[in-house]
Scaffold this motif. Structure first.
Motif, mmCIF file in Angstrom:
data_model
loop_
_atom_site.group_PDB
_atom_site.id
_atom_site.type_symbol
_atom_site.label_atom_id
_atom_site.label_comp_id
_atom_site.label_asym_id
_atom_site.label_seq_id
_atom_site.Cartn_x
_atom_site.Cartn_y
_atom_site.Cartn_z
ATOM 1 N N ALA A 114 0.847 -1.200 0.000
ATOM 2 C CA ALA A 114 0.000 0.000 0.000
ATOM 3 C C ALA A 114 0.878 1.244 0.000
ATOM 4 O O ALA A 114 2.040 1.209 0.423
ATOM 5 C CB ALA A 114 -0.914 0.011 1.219
ATOM 6 N N ALA A 115 0.322 2.340 -0.489
ATOM 7 C CA ALA A 115 1.025 3.625 -0.492
ATOM 8 C C ALA A 115 -0.001 4.749 -0.483
ATOM 9 O O ALA A 115 -1.183 4.543 -0.773
ATOM 10 C CB ALA A 115 1.930 3.746 -1.716
ATOM 11 N N GLU A 116 0.484 5.938 -0.172
ATOM 12 C CA GLU A 116 -0.340 7.150 -0.165
ATOM 13 C C GLU A 116 -0.119 7.893 -1.483
ATOM 14 O O GLU A 116 1.015 8.191 -1.852
ATOM 15 C CB GLU A 116 0.080 8.053 1.000
ATOM 16 C CG GLU A 116 -0.652 9.360 1.088
ATOM 17 C CD GLU A 116 -1.926 9.288 1.911
ATOM 18 O OE1 GLU A 116 -2.709 10.240 1.819
ATOM 19 O OE2 GLU A 116 -2.137 8.297 2.620
ATOM 20 N N LEU A 117 -1.208 8.169 -2.199
ATOM 21 C CA LEU A 117 -1.145 8.936 -3.435
ATOM 22 C C LEU A 117 -1.272 10.417 -3.113
ATOM 23 O O LEU A 117 -2.143 10.819 -2.345
ATOM 24 C CB LEU A 117 -2.297 8.533 -4.371
ATOM 25 C CG LEU A 117 -2.529 9.450 -5.573
ATOM 26 C CD1 LEU A 117 -1.414 9.297 -6.591
ATOM 27 C CD2 LEU A 117 -3.882 9.166 -6.202
ATOM 28 N N GLY A 118 -0.412 11.210 -3.732
ATOM 29 C CA GLY A 118 -0.518 12.656 -3.664
ATOM 30 C C GLY A 118 -0.281 13.214 -5.048
ATOM 31 O O GLY A 118 0.530 12.675 -5.799
ATOM 32 N N PHE A 119 -0.994 14.258 -5.400
ATOM 33 C CA PHE A 119 -0.793 14.855 -6.721
ATOM 34 C C PHE A 119 -1.158 16.323 -6.690
ATOM 35 O O PHE A 119 -1.920 16.780 -5.859
ATOM 36 C CB PHE A 119 -1.588 14.117 -7.811
ATOM 37 C CG PHE A 119 -3.078 14.144 -7.645
ATOM 38 C CD1 PHE A 119 -3.843 15.105 -8.285
ATOM 39 C CD2 PHE A 119 -3.727 13.202 -6.852
ATOM 40 C CE1 PHE A 119 -5.227 15.125 -8.140
ATOM 41 C CE2 PHE A 119 -5.097 13.207 -6.700
ATOM 42 C CZ PHE A 119 -5.858 14.180 -7.348
ATOM 43 N N ARG A 120 -0.554 17.064 -7.629
ATOM 44 C CA ARG A 120 -0.862 18.483 -7.819
ATOM 45 C C ARG A 120 -0.577 18.841 -9.269
ATOM 46 O O ARG A 120 0.369 18.347 -9.854
ATOM 47 C CB ARG A 120 -0.104 19.384 -6.851
ATOM 48 C CG ARG A 120 1.387 19.187 -6.837
ATOM 49 C CD ARG A 120 2.136 20.088 -5.869
ATOM 50 N NE ARG A 120 1.677 19.950 -4.520
ATOM 51 C CZ ARG A 120 1.859 20.855 -3.550
ATOM 52 N NH1 ARG A 120 2.523 21.961 -3.803
ATOM 53 N NH2 ARG A 120 1.410 20.670 -2.349
ATOM 54 N N MET A 121 -1.453 19.647 -9.812
ATOM 55 C CA MET A 121 -1.350 20.069 -11.209
ATOM 56 C C MET A 121 -1.095 21.573 -11.293
ATOM 57 O O MET A 121 -1.610 22.333 -10.478
ATOM 58 C CB MET A 121 -2.662 19.783 -11.958
ATOM 59 C CG MET A 121 -2.984 18.327 -12.177
ATOM 60 S SD MET A 121 -1.878 17.491 -13.310
ATOM 61 C CE MET A 121 -2.190 18.357 -14.842
ATOM 62 N N ALA A 122 -0.334 21.971 -12.299
ATOM 63 C CA ALA A 122 -0.143 23.396 -12.565
ATOM 64 C C ALA A 122 -1.497 24.020 -12.887
ATOM 65 O O ALA A 122 -2.347 23.386 -13.521
ATOM 66 C CB ALA A 122 0.810 23.592 -13.745
ATOM 67 N N GLU A 123 -1.697 25.237 -12.459
ATOM 68 C CA GLU A 123 -2.981 25.903 -12.694
ATOM 69 C C GLU A 123 -3.341 25.898 -14.178
ATOM 70 O O GLU A 123 -4.482 25.626 -14.553
ATOM 71 C CB GLU A 123 -2.932 27.333 -12.163
ATOM 72 C CG GLU A 123 -4.240 28.068 -12.316
ATOM 73 C CD GLU A 123 -4.230 29.434 -11.658
ATOM 74 O OE1 GLU A 123 -5.344 29.957 -11.413
ATOM 75 O OE2 GLU A 123 -3.148 29.982 -11.384
ATOM 76 N N LYS A 124 -2.372 26.150 -15.039
ATOM 77 C CA LYS A 124 -2.657 26.230 -16.475
ATOM 78 C C LYS A 124 -2.967 24.867 -17.096
ATOM 79 O O LYS A 124 -3.431 24.806 -18.229
ATOM 80 C CB LYS A 124 -1.511 26.901 -17.208
ATOM 81 C CG LYS A 124 -0.249 26.076 -17.291
ATOM 82 C CD LYS A 124 0.792 26.863 -18.054
ATOM 83 C CE LYS A 124 2.055 26.074 -18.243
ATOM 84 N NZ LYS A 124 3.055 26.881 -18.935
ATOM 85 N N ALA A 125 -2.740 23.781 -16.364
ATOM 86 C CA ALA A 125 -2.991 22.436 -16.892
ATOM 87 C C ALA A 125 -4.274 21.825 -16.345
ATOM 88 O O ALA A 125 -4.582 20.671 -16.621
ATOM 89 C CB ALA A 125 -1.799 21.530 -16.595
ATOM 90 N N THR A 126 -5.039 22.597 -15.578
ATOM 91 C CA THR A 126 -6.263 22.062 -14.996
ATOM 92 C C THR A 126 -7.408 22.069 -16.012
ATOM 93 O O THR A 126 -7.324 22.716 -17.054
ATOM 94 C CB THR A 126 -6.680 22.865 -13.745
ATOM 95 O OG1 THR A 126 -6.916 24.215 -14.118
ATOM 96 C CG2 THR A 126 -5.608 22.787 -12.666
ATOM 97 N N ASN A 127 -8.455 21.335 -15.669
ATOM 98 C CA ASN A 127 -9.688 21.274 -16.467
ATOM 99 C C ASN A 127 -9.486 20.732 -17.879
ATOM 100 O O ASN A 127 -10.211 21.100 -18.793
ATOM 101 C CB ASN A 127 -10.363 22.658 -16.529
ATOM 102 C CG ASN A 127 -10.751 23.152 -15.164
ATOM 103 O OD1 ASN A 127 -11.288 22.406 -14.361
ATOM 104 N ND2 ASN A 127 -10.453 24.406 -14.881
ATOM 105 N N ARG A 128 -8.497 19.847 -18.038
ATOM 106 C CA ARG A 128 -8.241 19.226 -19.341
ATOM 107 C C ARG A 128 -8.271 17.707 -19.261
ATOM 108 O O ARG A 128 -7.989 17.039 -20.242
ATOM 109 C CB ARG A 128 -6.880 19.686 -19.884
ATOM 110 C CG ARG A 128 -6.831 21.177 -20.101
ATOM 111 C CD ARG A 128 -5.582 21.737 -20.727
ATOM 112 N NE ARG A 128 -4.453 20.873 -20.880
ATOM 113 C CZ ARG A 128 -3.196 21.303 -20.963
ATOM 114 N NH1 ARG A 128 -2.935 22.582 -20.885
ATOM 115 N NH2 ARG A 128 -2.204 20.467 -21.126
#
Length: 168
Positions: free
Chosen positions: A82-96
């Motif tokens: 098992a592992a913990e997932l973490g993620f973050r996207m650049a603002e300009k790459a959202t909603n795609r």
């Protein structure tokens, strides 16, 4: 088309630029990394790469064709399948749809390449985009409530074999 790559030392300049350019955007929905993160970036990256080499965590970046980092996708604290997932996207790459597609891909890698059939995740209640990505990629709320940087949050889990659900 952006490509998910395992974190390497040569990603450092693009990764630091990504973190700096999106700091205020991230702080609106996830805990801020603090000034020390940027001051000690090289040492922090070296520690992450050592952790990755030891198999404790698996760090990835989503890279566009020009070499710019569009997102970070991490599997942390890998133990007992098992592992913990973490993620973050650049603002300009959202909603795609990039975050959903990349998390789905990382879930497959977790099970097949890293022997991690169970993934956990957390998202602030107010972080609707992250909660949507988690739900669309087969994560289900555990019912556990917690706090992230003082914000109410929900815990999620996904086990291998749970596929993505239809987008809403």
């Amino acid at each position: 088309m952006p490509e998910l790559q395992r974190l390497r030392p040569d990603h450092a300049p693009a990764l630091l630029a990504f973190e700096r350019e999106n700091r205020a955007f991230f702080a609106a929905s996830v805990p801020d990394r603090g000034d020390a993160y940027f001051t000690d970036f090289d040492a922090r990256l070296a520690a992450l790469l050592a952790e990755q080499s030891a198999g404790i965590s698996h760090f990835h970046v989503l890279i566009d064709p020009d070499g710019e980092v569009l997102g970070r996708f991490n599997l942390m604290d890998a133990v007992d399948g098992a592992a913990e997932l973490g993620f973050r996207m650049a603002e300009k790459a959202t909603n795609r749809g990039l975050a959903t597609a990349t998390v789905q891909h990382l879930c497959t890698l977790a099970a097949t390449d890293y022997a991690l059939p169970t993934l956990r995740a957390r998202a602030a209640v107010t972080n609707t985009p992250s909660r949507t990505v988690l739900t669309r990629t087969g994560f289900t709320p555990t019912g556990e409530t917690l706090h992230l940087d003082g914000r109410p949050a929900l815990a999620y889990v996904r086990r291998a074999g749970q596929g993505a659900v239809s987008p809403a």
